[in-house]
Design a protein around this motif. Structure first.
Motif, PDB file in Angstrom:
ATOM      1  N   PHE A   1     -57.719 -41.921  57.916  1.00  0.00           N
ATOM      2  CA  PHE A   1     -56.987 -40.693  57.633  1.00  0.00           C
ATOM      3  C   PHE A   1     -57.993 -39.568  57.480  1.00  0.00           C
ATOM      4  O   PHE A   1     -59.164 -39.801  57.197  1.00  0.00           O
ATOM      5  N   PRO A   2     -57.538 -38.320  57.678  1.00  0.00           N
ATOM      6  CA  PRO A   2     -58.468 -37.191  57.563  1.00  0.00           C
ATOM      7  C   PRO A   2     -59.117 -37.158  56.184  1.00  0.00           C
ATOM      8  O   PRO A   2     -58.431 -37.321  55.174  1.00  0.00           O
ATOM      9  N   PRO A   3     -60.414 -36.979  56.129  1.00  0.00           N
ATOM     10  CA  PRO A   3     -61.084 -36.930  54.828  1.00  0.00           C
ATOM     11  C   PRO A   3     -60.621 -35.729  54.011  1.00  0.00           C
ATOM     12  O   PRO A   3     -60.357 -34.663  54.555  1.00  0.00           O
ATOM     13  N   LYS A   4     -60.507 -35.950  52.742  1.00  0.00           N
ATOM     14  CA  LYS A   4     -60.157 -34.902  51.777  1.00  0.00           C
ATOM     15  C   LYS A   4     -58.804 -34.255  52.051  1.00  0.00           C
ATOM     16  O   LYS A   4     -58.583 -33.107  51.693  1.00  0.00           O
ATOM     17  N   THR A   5     -57.888 -34.981  52.672  1.00  0.00           N
ATOM     18  CA  THR A   5     -56.550 -34.427  52.872  1.00  0.00           C
ATOM     19  C   THR A   5     -55.696 -34.705  51.645  1.00  0.00           C
ATOM     20  O   THR A   5     -55.830 -35.749  51.011  1.00  0.00           O
ATOM     21  N   HIS A   6     -54.862 -33.740  51.323  1.00  0.00           N
ATOM     22  CA  HIS A   6     -53.920 -33.896  50.216  1.00  0.00           C
ATOM     23  C   HIS A   6     -52.502 -33.627  50.714  1.00  0.00           C
ATOM     24  O   HIS A   6     -51.594 -33.454  49.913  1.00  0.00           O
ATOM     25  N   ASN A   7     -52.336 -33.604  52.026  1.00  0.00           N
ATOM     26  CA  ASN A   7     -51.074 -33.280  52.644  1.00  0.00           C
ATOM     27  C   ASN A   7     -50.176 -34.523  52.666  1.00  0.00           C
ATOM     28  O   ASN A   7     -50.340 -35.403  53.508  1.00  0.00           O
ATOM     29  N   LEU A   8     -49.228 -34.585  51.729  1.00  0.00           N
ATOM     30  CA  LEU A   8     -48.358 -35.757  51.639  1.00  0.00           C
ATOM     31  C   LEU A   8     -47.480 -35.911  52.870  1.00  0.00           C
ATOM     32  O   LEU A   8     -47.215 -37.043  53.295  1.00  0.00           O
ATOM     33  N   LEU A   9     -47.029 -34.815  53.441  1.00  0.00           N
ATOM     34  CA  LEU A   9     -46.200 -34.895  54.638  1.00  0.00           C
ATOM     35  C   LEU A   9     -46.977 -35.548  55.781  1.00  0.00           C
ATOM     36  O   LEU A   9     -46.470 -36.450  56.451  1.00  0.00           O
ATOM     37  N   GLN A  10     -48.207 -35.130  55.974  1.00  0.00           N
ATOM     38  CA  GLN A  10     -49.039 -35.705  57.024  1.00  0.00           C
ATOM     39  C   GLN A  10     -49.275 -37.191  56.766  1.00  0.00           C
ATOM     40  O   GLN A  10     -49.172 -38.005  57.681  1.00  0.00           O
ATOM     41  N   LEU A  11     -49.584 -37.553  55.530  1.00  0.00           N
ATOM     42  CA  LEU A  11     -49.825 -38.953  55.201  1.00  0.00           C
ATOM     43  C   LEU A  11     -48.562 -39.792  55.372  1.00  0.00           C
ATOM     44  O   LEU A  11     -48.617 -40.923  55.883  1.00  0.00           O
TER      45      LEU A  11
END
Length: 76
Positions: free
Chosen positions: A57-67
């Motif tokens: 997964f993209p590092p340092k992502t906090h996007n719950l929709l994307q996850l």
């Protein structure tokens, strides 16, 4: 054998959930920090699931929709 880092993500998520529950019990007026810990819980469980599926997964992502979208692709 399941990677130890998967368990670490789940343990971090459990810790955030425990923190949210304690804050709700003792400081019910602190909704912002309780919501923050709930968001962190979900984020870490999703990242652990993606690791379990072998997905980066993209590092340092906090996007719950994307996850969530990434997880739904691997949820069969």
């Amino acid at each position: 054998m399941v990677n130890k880092s998967i368990y670490a993500w789940f343990q971090f998520a459990d810790n955030d959930l425990d923190t949210a529950e304690v804050l709700l019990l003792y400081r019910p007026q602190s909704y912002e920090i309780i919501c923050y810990h709930c968001q962190q819980t979900v984020e870490k469980y999703l990242k652990g699931y993606l690791l379990f599926k072998g997905v980066e997964f993209p590092p340092k992502t906090h996007n719950l929709l994307q996850l969530c979208e990434m997880c739904s692709y691997y949820d069969n």
